[in-house]
Design a protein around this motif. Structure first.
Motif, short mmCIF file in Angstrom:
data_model
loop_
_atom_site.label_atom_id
_atom_site.label_comp_id
_atom_site.label_asym_id
_atom_site.label_seq_id
_atom_site.Cartn_x
_atom_site.Cartn_y
_atom_site.Cartn_z
N THR B 6 -1.03 -7.51 -10.57
CA THR B 6 -0.24 -6.28 -10.73
C THR B 6 -0.99 -5.11 -10.11
OG1 THR B 6 -1.26 -5.87 -12.87
CG2 THR B 6 0.84 -7.03 -12.87
N LEU B 7 -0.27 -4.07 -9.82
CA LEU B 7 -0.87 -2.88 -9.20
C LEU B 7 -0.59 -1.66 -10.08
CD1 LEU B 7 0.28 -3.76 -5.61
CD2 LEU B 7 -2.10 -3.58 -6.34
N GLU B 8 -1.58 -0.80 -10.11
CA GLU B 8 -1.51 0.37 -10.97
C GLU B 8 -0.51 1.41 -10.44
OE1 GLU B 8 -4.70 3.64 -12.71
OE2 GLU B 8 -5.33 2.05 -11.34
N HIS B 9 0.37 1.85 -11.34
CA HIS B 9 1.33 2.89 -10.96
C HIS B 9 1.28 4.02 -11.99
CE1 HIS B 9 2.95 -0.50 -8.66
NE2 HIS B 9 3.53 0.39 -7.89
N PRO B 10 1.35 5.25 -11.54
CA PRO B 10 1.40 6.37 -12.50
C PRO B 10 2.77 6.46 -13.15
CG PRO B 10 1.60 7.20 -10.27
CD PRO B 10 1.32 5.73 -10.16
N ASP B 11 2.77 6.95 -14.37
CA ASP B 11 4.02 7.15 -15.08
C ASP B 11 4.75 8.38 -14.52
OD1 ASP B 11 5.53 6.01 -17.33
OD2 ASP B 11 5.39 8.05 -18.11
N VAL B 12 6.02 8.44 -14.82
CA VAL B 12 6.82 9.56 -14.28
C VAL B 12 6.25 10.90 -14.70
CG1 VAL B 12 9.14 10.47 -14.03
CG2 VAL B 12 8.80 8.06 -14.54
N VAL B 13 5.88 11.01 -15.96
CA VAL B 13 5.40 12.30 -16.47
C VAL B 13 4.02 12.66 -15.92
CG1 VAL B 13 6.73 12.14 -18.59
CG2 VAL B 13 4.43 11.20 -18.50
N GLU B 14 3.35 11.66 -15.36
CA GLU B 14 2.00 11.93 -14.84
C GLU B 14 2.01 12.42 -13.40
OE1 GLU B 14 -0.68 8.63 -17.23
OE2 GLU B 14 0.38 8.06 -15.41
N LEU B 64 0.01 6.43 -1.41
CA LEU B 64 1.41 6.67 -1.77
C LEU B 64 1.72 6.12 -3.16
CD1 LEU B 64 3.23 5.94 1.62
CD2 LEU B 64 3.03 8.14 0.45
N ARG B 65 1.18 4.95 -3.45
CA ARG B 65 1.43 4.36 -4.76
C ARG B 65 0.79 5.17 -5.87
NH1 ARG B 65 -1.99 0.89 -7.15
NH2 ARG B 65 -2.88 0.22 -5.15
N LEU B 66 -0.48 5.56 -5.67
CA LEU B 66 -1.19 6.33 -6.69
C LEU B 66 -0.59 7.72 -6.88
CD1 LEU B 66 -2.95 4.14 -7.31
CD2 LEU B 66 -4.89 5.25 -6.21
N ALA B 67 0.09 8.21 -5.87
CA ALA B 67 0.77 9.51 -6.01
C ALA B 67 2.11 9.34 -6.71
CB ALA B 67 0.95 10.16 -4.65
N GLY B 68 2.53 8.08 -6.87
CA GLY B 68 3.80 7.82 -7.55
C GLY B 68 5.00 7.86 -6.63
N ILE B 69 4.74 7.81 -5.33
CA ILE B 69 5.84 7.93 -4.37
C ILE B 69 6.49 6.58 -4.09
CG2 ILE B 69 6.41 8.62 -2.00
CD1 ILE B 69 4.14 10.66 -2.21
N ARG B 91 11.30 14.44 -11.38
CA ARG B 91 10.13 15.31 -11.57
C ARG B 91 10.14 16.51 -10.63
NH1 ARG B 91 6.65 17.56 -13.28
NH2 ARG B 91 4.52 17.06 -13.90
N PHE B 92 10.50 16.24 -9.36
CA PHE B 92 10.50 17.30 -8.35
C PHE B 92 11.84 17.28 -7.60
CE2 PHE B 92 6.14 15.44 -8.44
CZ PHE B 92 5.55 16.41 -9.22
N PRO B 93 12.87 17.83 -8.21
CA PRO B 93 14.22 17.72 -7.66
C PRO B 93 14.32 18.30 -6.24
CG PRO B 93 14.27 18.65 -9.89
CD PRO B 93 12.84 18.60 -9.46
N GLY B 94 14.89 17.51 -5.36
CA GLY B 94 15.15 17.99 -4.01
C GLY B 94 14.00 17.85 -3.05
#
Lengths: 108, 108
Positions: B6-14, B64-69, B91-94
């Motif tokens: 598995t690979l580490e992903h940040p949560d939406v709120v993070e 990109l993954r660690l940034a949550g993109i 999180r960042f609309p638009g």
DNA sequence: TCGCTACGACGATGATCATCGTACTACGCT
DNA sequence: AGCGTAGTACGATGATCATCGTCGTAGCGA
């Protein structure tokens, strides 16, 4: 008088997404942009009270200007800074609003 | 079998605007994101044919993954990449739409 | 004329980062 | 078991950059 001091600004068509995003990737510069977006038009550099030295502040303002994000014009010894909102909107629709909105939930 | 990798992903709120913008400030990473946004869902890293070495490509995908993109999940030896569009929009609309739209005028 | 203010230029420095090559691991196929 | 494929880990390196201090300059006011 002589020739009043002028500062170099890129034209609207010259704006590059790379320069704009690189400029906006820095927290200190986003702070400036958000402050400008929140109604503080035509503020002198010193009025932003950035927690860095004057040299560094000058550097950040120049990066923003060269990226086409702000307009700077002399008024006496001071420099008035303005957001080039319409230029940015024309070239990269929605970008500035998205970033300012994401950064500053205080508005609204 | 054992435990599948598995690979580490940040949560939406993070998700931090700083990380997202820093990640998107790089042209190579924007290229990946635009390619994903243009309908190339679930593509393996190698399918992007980036003009850099594999080490560098791995690096960019991880940023990109660690940034949550993007979301990365293993399928055999390959990794399927997907844009986390809804997380970003929440999180960042638009923001994503503005950047992808500014970069790729080919769509539409 | 003499400071004072606001800012720019210059050079240095330390940190971060994009890039690379090489060696390694995990998985699937024959 | 053996091989190929896809990606990771680990330095190393060169470039860029944010930061600073110092000095220079332009305009304003006393």
């Amino acid at each position: 008088m002589s020739t009043p001091r002028t500062l170099e600004h890129p034209d609207v068509v010259e704006l590059s997404l790379d320069a704009v995003l690189s400029a906006l990737a820095d927290p200190m510069r986003r702070r400036i942009v958000v402050q400008l977006a929140n109604g503080c038009h035509d503020q002198a550099c010193i009025a932003f009270e950035l927690p860095v030295s004057r040299s560094t502040a000058t550097h950040h303002f120049r990066v923003l200007r060269l990226a086409g994000i702000i307009e700077q014009r002399y008024q006496g010894t001071a420099i008035l800074n303005t957001l080039r909102s319409s230029c940015l909107e024309e070239r990269f629709p929605g970008l500035l609003a998205a970033i300012v909105g994401a950064e500053a939930p205080s508005s609204s």
